[in-house]
Design a protein around this motif. Structure first.
Motif, PDB file in Angstrom:
ATOM      1  N   ARG A  97       0.832  -1.210   0.000  1.00  0.00           N
ATOM      2  CA  ARG A  97       0.000   0.000   0.000  1.00  0.00           C
ATOM      3  C   ARG A  97       0.866   1.258   0.000  1.00  0.00           C
ATOM      4  O   ARG A  97       1.983   1.250   0.511  1.00  0.00           O
ATOM      5  N   ALA A 143       0.400   5.617   0.613  1.00  0.00           N
ATOM      6  CA  ALA A 143      -0.445   6.757   0.998  1.00  0.00           C
ATOM      7  C   ALA A 143       0.051   7.991   0.257  1.00  0.00           C
ATOM      8  O   ALA A 143       0.665   8.893   0.837  1.00  0.00           O
ATOM      9  N   GLU A 160      -5.114   7.975   3.310  1.00  0.00           N
ATOM     10  CA  GLU A 160      -5.307   6.533   3.308  1.00  0.00           C
ATOM     11  C   GLU A 160      -4.234   5.879   2.457  1.00  0.00           C
ATOM     12  O   GLU A 160      -3.714   6.478   1.516  1.00  0.00           O
ATOM     13  N   VAL A 168       0.670   6.275   7.056  1.00  0.00           N
ATOM     14  CA  VAL A 168      -0.354   7.316   6.968  1.00  0.00           C
ATOM     15  C   VAL A 168      -0.132   8.274   8.126  1.00  0.00           C
ATOM     16  O   VAL A 168      -0.166   7.879   9.287  1.00  0.00           O
ATOM     17  N   SER A 200      -7.519  12.853  -0.877  1.00  0.00           N
ATOM     18  CA  SER A 200      -7.565  11.437  -1.219  1.00  0.00           C
ATOM     19  C   SER A 200      -7.320  11.261  -2.712  1.00  0.00           C
ATOM     20  O   SER A 200      -7.396  12.222  -3.491  1.00  0.00           O
TER      21      SER A 200
END
Length: 308
Positions: A175, A177, A214, A275, A289
């Motif tokens: 992931r 951010a 996020e 994050v 976002s």
């Protein structure tokens, strides 16, 4: 070099903020915000013709980071240096340290440096190692400092996606951010104004991680791109070997391709999943976002709308 000193409407009685990369995405945003706030700004860039014309700001003559004499001339009289990292190159750390040494030599009191998330000597992302070495040099210098460690740019997500609608790389299920340029600029200005408007040292010797709200996978990013473009965008996980092979067509140098590939590998290892609340804490507004960024910046994915 015999470049003339900067001239123009700077107020000699007010602290001057020198902004590097003022013709670019981060430096330009910061320069405009500071000018609107009435801060005397010194604009630095490799090509002065690209520098914006702003009230209360003057353009310094060309001053490449690696040219110590030119940097000293451009920074003379400045109180603070907002140092945007140089373009990636094998000599990037040397260029950064030359610029830092020039600033210290002419009495710059403070450096706010745009670094990178997870900067470390052994970071997976090779370019993040450059940032760590630069930070180490600044820490050792006789100067106040603040480090802004940006995550990947949100604008980079659609840019990393090919016109074929495929986002490919060895990021696995990791992931990231990612953060908006505007959020970075807002944070930078909040930090810079605290010192130019008063004797405020609360940001000294602090490192901030600047991220979006996020952390998402690249598969999730592809889904979001599919929603806004109306076409199917997919994420194709690659092995390291596949990643190098798919990028061979660009004819880039080995160090540059390694940077591209390891940026994805840093996502896979979890080094980009942080994050942070720094954006809302320092700016008073939520971090942008991916969905909001794409809504507000349709030009960022225009290449994906061309399907013929």
């Amino acid at each position: 070099m015999n470049n003339p000193p900067p001239t123009g409407p700077e107020n000699p009685g007010a602290p001057i903020v020198a902004v590097t990369g003022a013709g670019g995405a981060v430096g330009g945003r910061v320069a405009r915000r500071l000018a609107r706030a009435g801060v005397p700004v010194r604009l630095l860039g490799r090509d002065p013709s690209r520098l914006p014309e702003l009230p209360g700001a003057v353009a310094a003559p060309p001053a490449p980071y690696g040219d110590g004499e030119a940097m000293r001339r451009a920074l003379a009289g400045a109180h603070t240096l907002f140092l945007v990292s140089a373009h990636e190159s094998p000599y990037r750390v040397r260029e950064h340290t030359t610029a830092v040494d020039a600033a210290v030599a002419v009495g710059v009191e403070r450096i706010v440096y745009v670094s990178f998330l997870g900067a470390a000597p052994d970071a997976t992302f090779t370019f993040a190692r450059d940032h760590w070495h630069t930070e180490a040099h600044i820490r050792a210098a006789d100067v106040r400092y603040t480090f802004l460690r940006d995550s990947l740019y949100l604008a980079g997500i659609p840019a990393m996606t090919g016109a074929d609608g495929v986002l490919r790389g060895p990021a696995g299920d990791g992931r990231v951010a990612a953060v908006a340029h505007d959020d970075i600029a807002d944070v930078a200005v909040a930090v810079l104004l605290a010192d130019t408007e008063s004797d405020d040292t609360r940001y000294d010797a602090i490192t901030y991680d600047l991220t979006g709200p996020e952390a998402f996978t690249l598969a999730e990013a592809a889904e979001e791109l599919s929603r806004v473009t109306g076409r199917t965008v997919t994420y194709l996980p690659e092995t390291r070997e596949e990643a190098y092979a798919s990028r061979a067509q660009y004819g880039a140098e080995d160090w540059e391709v390694a940077g591209w590939v390891t940026s994805y590998e840093a996502i896979a290892t979890g080094e980009m999943a942080t994050v942070s609340e720094a954006v809302p804490d320092l700016t008073g507004h939520p971090a942008t976002s991916l969905a909001a960024f794409l809504r507000e910046h349709p030009d960022s994915y225009r290449h994906l709308l061309k399907t013929d």
